[in-house]
Design a protein around this motif. Sequence first.
Motif: not given
Length: 202
Positions: A22-50
């Motif tokens: 299921d989605f219990a495991s929270k992976p980090t996925l890497e590409g050439s342009l982006v890195v996808l990592r589990p969301v964290a409290a420190a990302d709140a500023g980004g969401l608030l600045a949509l």
Amino acid sequence: MRNLAWFARDGWLHVRMTLKTDFASKPTLEGSLVVLRPVAAADAGGLLALDPETERLTGSHRAAGFFTRENVENWYTTRASHADRLDLSIIERSSGQWAGEVVLNELDVQNESCGFRIALQGPRFYGRGLGTEAARLVIGYAFGAVGVHRIGLEVFDFNPRARHVYEKLGFVHEGTMRDALRWDGQWVDCHVMGLLDRDWKG
């Protein structure tokens, strides 16, 4: 290989295919342009600045009182405990900046399906392939690592660019919910799209 689940019904022994995980495991996925990592409290500023354009394209009405830093930090902090969803931050490799989020949600174990949504922070991240790569990475994870059969999404009629990207990824238009969104006094249709594992080209 999917796992096999045996169960008895009506005097017969039945077998049912189940997900690999299921989605219990929270992976980090890497590409050439982006890195996808589990969301964290420190990302709140980004969401608030949509950017308002991102809010429009995703049909995101800001709920009164919800979009405070405390609430968003709490939202992101608690995502790690949910096995039915995977919330990942999109980090632009070249700058290290938070570019948005991509989410697999509403995992339906019995029907081996889940939902998909993505939001880039604003126009400075549009049209550069970041969203497409993020989508490819997380869709590949859903089909490959988790073993879902179907991924569904919704896209609004005033976002043809996103629909075009989804179609390139293999999503098929399955129907239209008429007048599904009220935005700036206008009714907007919402298109339902789906992608099956057998149609995923990777």
